[in-house]
Design a protein around this motif. Sequence first.
Motif, PDB file in Angstrom:
ATOM      1  N   GLU A 107      69.127   0.874   4.206  1.00 50.54           N
ATOM      2  CA  GLU A 107      69.482   2.035   3.536  1.00 50.54           C
ATOM      3  C   GLU A 107      69.873   2.408   2.203  1.00 50.54           C
ATOM      4  N   ALA A 108      69.528   1.190   1.540  1.00 50.14           N
ATOM      5  CA  ALA A 108      69.783   1.166  -0.136  1.00 50.14           C
ATOM      6  C   ALA A 108      68.458   1.457  -0.747  1.00 50.14           C
ATOM      7  N   VAL A 109      67.688   0.562  -0.191  1.00 51.62           N
ATOM      8  CA  VAL A 109      66.114   0.333  -0.553  1.00 51.62           C
ATOM      9  C   VAL A 109      65.019   1.371   0.126  1.00 51.62           C
ATOM     10  N   GLU A 110      65.566   1.641   1.803  1.00 52.53           N
ATOM     11  CA  GLU A 110      65.178   2.002   2.640  1.00 52.53           C
ATOM     12  C   GLU A 110      63.718   1.788   2.966  1.00 52.53           C
ATOM     13  N   LEU A 111      63.403   0.412   3.511  1.00 56.19           N
ATOM     14  CA  LEU A 111      62.485  -0.063   3.437  1.00 56.19           C
ATOM     15  C   LEU A 111      61.714   0.318   4.852  1.00 56.19           C
ATOM     16  N   PRO A 112      61.203   0.111   5.873  1.00 54.99           N
ATOM     17  CA  PRO A 112      60.589   0.326   6.377  1.00 54.99           C
ATOM     18  C   PRO A 112      60.606  -0.591   7.597  1.00 54.99           C
ATOM     19  N   ARG A 113      61.409  -0.543   8.291  1.00 55.10           N
ATOM     20  CA  ARG A 113      62.284  -2.047   9.441  1.00 55.10           C
ATOM     21  C   ARG A 113      60.876  -2.738  10.007  1.00 55.10           C
ATOM     22  N   GLU A 114      59.885  -2.827   9.726  1.00 50.17           N
ATOM     23  CA  GLU A 114      58.962  -2.978  10.138  1.00 50.17           C
ATOM     24  C   GLU A 114      58.487  -4.003   9.102  1.00 50.17           C
ATOM     25  N   MET A 115      58.766  -3.982   7.470  1.00 51.88           N
ATOM     26  CA  MET A 115      58.681  -4.678   6.615  1.00 51.88           C
ATOM     27  C   MET A 115      59.512  -5.463   6.290  1.00 51.88           C
ATOM     28  N   VAL A 116      61.337  -4.534   6.265  1.00 50.09           N
ATOM     29  CA  VAL A 116      61.861  -6.202   6.914  1.00 50.09           C
ATOM     30  C   VAL A 116      61.987  -6.827   7.565  1.00 50.09           C
ATOM     31  N   ASP A 117      61.302  -6.092   8.923  1.00 50.87           N
ATOM     32  CA  ASP A 117      61.136  -7.523   9.944  1.00 50.87           C
ATOM     33  C   ASP A 117      60.630  -8.557   9.174  1.00 50.87           C
ATOM     34  N   ALA A 118      59.145  -7.909   8.933  1.00 54.69           N
ATOM     35  CA  ALA A 118      58.632  -9.125   8.145  1.00 54.69           C
ATOM     36  C   ALA A 118      58.925 -10.009   6.900  1.00 54.69           C
ATOM     37  N   ILE A 119      59.886  -9.079   5.755  1.00 51.02           N
ATOM     38  CA  ILE A 119      60.721 -10.308   5.257  1.00 51.02           C
ATOM     39  C   ILE A 119      61.130 -11.369   5.855  1.00 51.02           C
ATOM     40  N   ARG A 120      62.264 -10.385   6.694  1.00 54.29           N
ATOM     41  CA  ARG A 120      62.998 -11.323   7.689  1.00 54.29           C
ATOM     42  C   ARG A 120      62.836 -13.082   8.312  1.00 54.29           C
ATOM     43  N   GLN A 121      61.490 -12.744   8.308  1.00 51.78           N
ATOM     44  CA  GLN A 121      60.450 -13.822   8.422  1.00 51.78           C
ATOM     45  C   GLN A 121      60.085 -14.500   7.567  1.00 51.78           C
ATOM     46  N   SER A 122      59.677 -14.391   6.614  1.00 45.08           N
ATOM     47  CA  SER A 122      59.211 -14.908   5.560  1.00 45.08           C
ATOM     48  C   SER A 122      59.777 -16.293   4.929  1.00 45.08           C
ATOM     49  N   ASP A 123      59.060 -16.702   4.102  1.00 46.15           N
ATOM     50  CA  ASP A 123      59.629 -18.263   3.660  1.00 46.15           C
ATOM     51  C   ASP A 123      61.234 -17.578   2.641  1.00 46.15           C
TER      52      ASP A 123
END
Length: 257
Positions: A153-169
Motif C-alpha cells: 500500500e505505501a510502496v505500491e510494489l506488485p504482489r508478485e514482488m512482495v511474495d518473492a521478498i517474503r520468501q527471501s532471506d
Amino acid sequence: METTTSVDGTVIAFEQAGEGAPVVIVGGAFSKAADGAALAAALADVGFRAITVDRRGRGASGDKRGSTPDDEADDLVAVIEAVGGDAIVLGHSSGAILALYAASRGAPIRTLFLSEPPFHFGVGEPDPGLADRLQRLVDEGRSADAVITFQLEAVELPREMVDAIRQSDAFPGLVAVAQSTVYDARLSAQLSTPPVGMLSVSQPVTILRGEQTFPLLVAAADRLAEEMDAAELVIVPESVMHRPDPVATARVIRQRA
C-alpha cells in the motif's frame, strides 16, 4: 556504533567513516545504517566524513511508541549536533522527506541533497489511516503482515514482488523493523504534499533522481524542483530503480556541497 540521545530520550545510533566535512545519510523505509555503508565509503573516498544512521525503531537505535515526524526530525538534529553542530544531509526516499522537514524546523543543515523523495502532490494520496492499521498489526504480533501491507500500500510494489521478498532471506530483517513502517507511513501521510515551509528552506537544495526509476518518483522529483525556486534537479543515470549509485551520488555531492 556511537550513540546520541534525542529530545524524548530515545537513543539514536550512528557510524562515521572518513574525514572532512560531515555528510549525514538518512535512509528510507526499512534501511539501517549498514545499508548506507557503500555510499558512506564513496563519500569518504572523495574527502567527506560520512555518517550513517539507524533511524528510531531500527538496528541499534531505541524506540518510543507513538513517535511522530517531529520526533524523527529531533533525532536528526541530535545526530548532527553529535558530529559537530552542522552538516550536509543526504536523504533518500522517505529519508529525503524527513531531511527536508527537519530543515524547515530549523535543523542545523548546511546543504540538502534529496534523493527521490516520494511526495504525492495530491496524486494517489496514501491512506491517512495506514499508520494506525500498521500499528494494530504490530501490536497483535503480526509484524510480517505489517511489512507486507506497507510494501503493497505505501510502496505500491506488485504482489508478485512482495511474495518473492517474503520468501527471501531478507524478509526476517524487514520483520525485525516492522514498527518503523508505522513511522514511515505517518511521515508520508502527514507530508505527502510539502507545505510552504518545506518549499522555502534557506539551505541550498539539490534534488537527485535516476533516469530509470518509478514514475511516482520521477513526477515527485521534477515537481519538487519546480516548486522550490532555488533547488537544482540533477539526473543521475547510474542510479537505477530507486537505488542511488554510491560513486555517482558522492560525485554529485562533491561537486555541489
